[in-house]
Design an enzyme around this catalytic site. Structure first.
Site, mmCIF file in Angstrom:
data_model
loop_
_atom_site.group_PDB
_atom_site.id
_atom_site.type_symbol
_atom_site.label_atom_id
_atom_site.label_comp_id
_atom_site.label_asym_id
_atom_site.label_seq_id
_atom_site.Cartn_x
_atom_site.Cartn_y
_atom_site.Cartn_z
ATOM 1 N N GLU A 40 -1.149 -14.892 10.302
ATOM 2 C CA GLU A 40 0.125 -14.857 9.574
ATOM 3 C C GLU A 40 1.268 -15.561 10.294
ATOM 4 O OE1 GLU A 40 2.144 -10.890 9.695
ATOM 5 O OE2 GLU A 40 0.154 -10.165 10.334
ATOM 6 N N ASP A 59 -2.891 0.252 6.781
ATOM 7 C CA ASP A 59 -3.196 -0.408 8.055
ATOM 8 C C ASP A 59 -2.127 -0.008 9.059
ATOM 9 O OD1 ASP A 59 -1.207 -3.003 8.229
ATOM 10 O OD2 ASP A 59 -1.855 -2.661 6.171
#
Length: 264
Positions: A158, A66
């Protein structure tokens, strides 16, 4: 006068004392237990891949990365062509947006080139929990143009906040996910870490595919395996075409399962 030849006598070998046998048996047992324990832990067939500078769970065949603007300019042809352990990278998640207005400056270029080199590609939104969910999805929708064969949209959750209660945070996340599913026609993926999974996702949003960031162990046995599809297991790998470290992920399924997840 004949010389008398005296033969040298061979010294007798002393038997190994009991303590010596005990040491040998103890060491053998420890080695055996160590091998058994390693194999028990290594159910995912972790192997160090020197080209990448990290270990990979070679039980699985589908690996990917990613990226965002923080990875700089990427040579996607080099990234796709790189081979390791007779494998190559199969997918890439690419940051598209953050919050209600920020758009990753490299998204459009990364998005196009990942498609051109034949990678499965997925776009993700970095969720800001103290901002309303609907404008955040509108920001994502403006730039993330998914087509048939792309991976589902991803909500990257997150960071926390004290601005809302736990229940309200969960409800706001659900709002983003519902809007994304209605718009793209595919169930979105939730990206999160172990702490947030326990606090917000588990038993609340289990119907959504999970992409977990966990660098702490050999297995994912503390999660519900039925919901985990992707595992971000390292943030310090290397790949050709990218300067500096990059996040490495593995898909916990077969290539045909990955294809089945994609936008239809």
């Amino acid at each position: 006068m004949a010389r008398r030849v005296i033969s040298a006598s061979t010294p007798k070998k002393r038997p190994l004392p009991r303590t010596g046998w005990a040491i040998i048996i103890g060491v053998t047992l420890l080695v055996g237990i160590g091998i058994w324990y390693y194999n028990r832990l290594n159910i995912n067939d972790w192997r160090h891949v020197s080209k990448l500078g990290i270990r990979l769970p070679m039980k699985y065949a589908v690996h990917g990365v990613d990226v965002s603007k923080h990875n700089g300019r990427i040579n996607w042809s080099q990234l796709r062509a790189m081979r390791f352990e007779e494998l190559r990278l199969q997918f890439a998640f690419i940051k598209a947006t953050e919050g209600t207005s920020l758009q990753d400056k490299d998204f459009k270029n990364n998005w196009q080139q990942a498609d051109e080199v034949g990678l499965y590609r997925g776009a993700y939104h970095f969720y800001i929990p103290w901002k309303p969910a609907a404008p955040q999805f509108e920001n994502f929708k403006r730039i993330a143009k998914l087509k048939k064969g792309d991976l589902p949209p991803v909500l990257d959750f997150e960071i926390g906040t004290n601005a809302f209660s736990r229940e309200q945070i969960i409800q706001n996340i659900r709002t983003w996910l519902i809007m994304a599913e209605n718009y793209y026609g595919v169930r979105p993926i939730i990206y999160t870490n172990a702490d947030f999974y326990r606090r917000y996702i588990k038993d609340n949003l289990d119907e959504y595919p999970l992409w977990i960031a966990d660098y702490s162990g050999w297995t994912l046995n503390r999660y519900d395996d039925s919901t985990i599809h992707f595992w971000q297991h390292s943030k310090s790998g290397y790949t050709e075409g990218v300067r500096g470290p990059v996040d490495y992920n593995v898909f916990l399924g077969e290539p045909e399962d990955l294809k089945a997840m994609c936008v239809k």
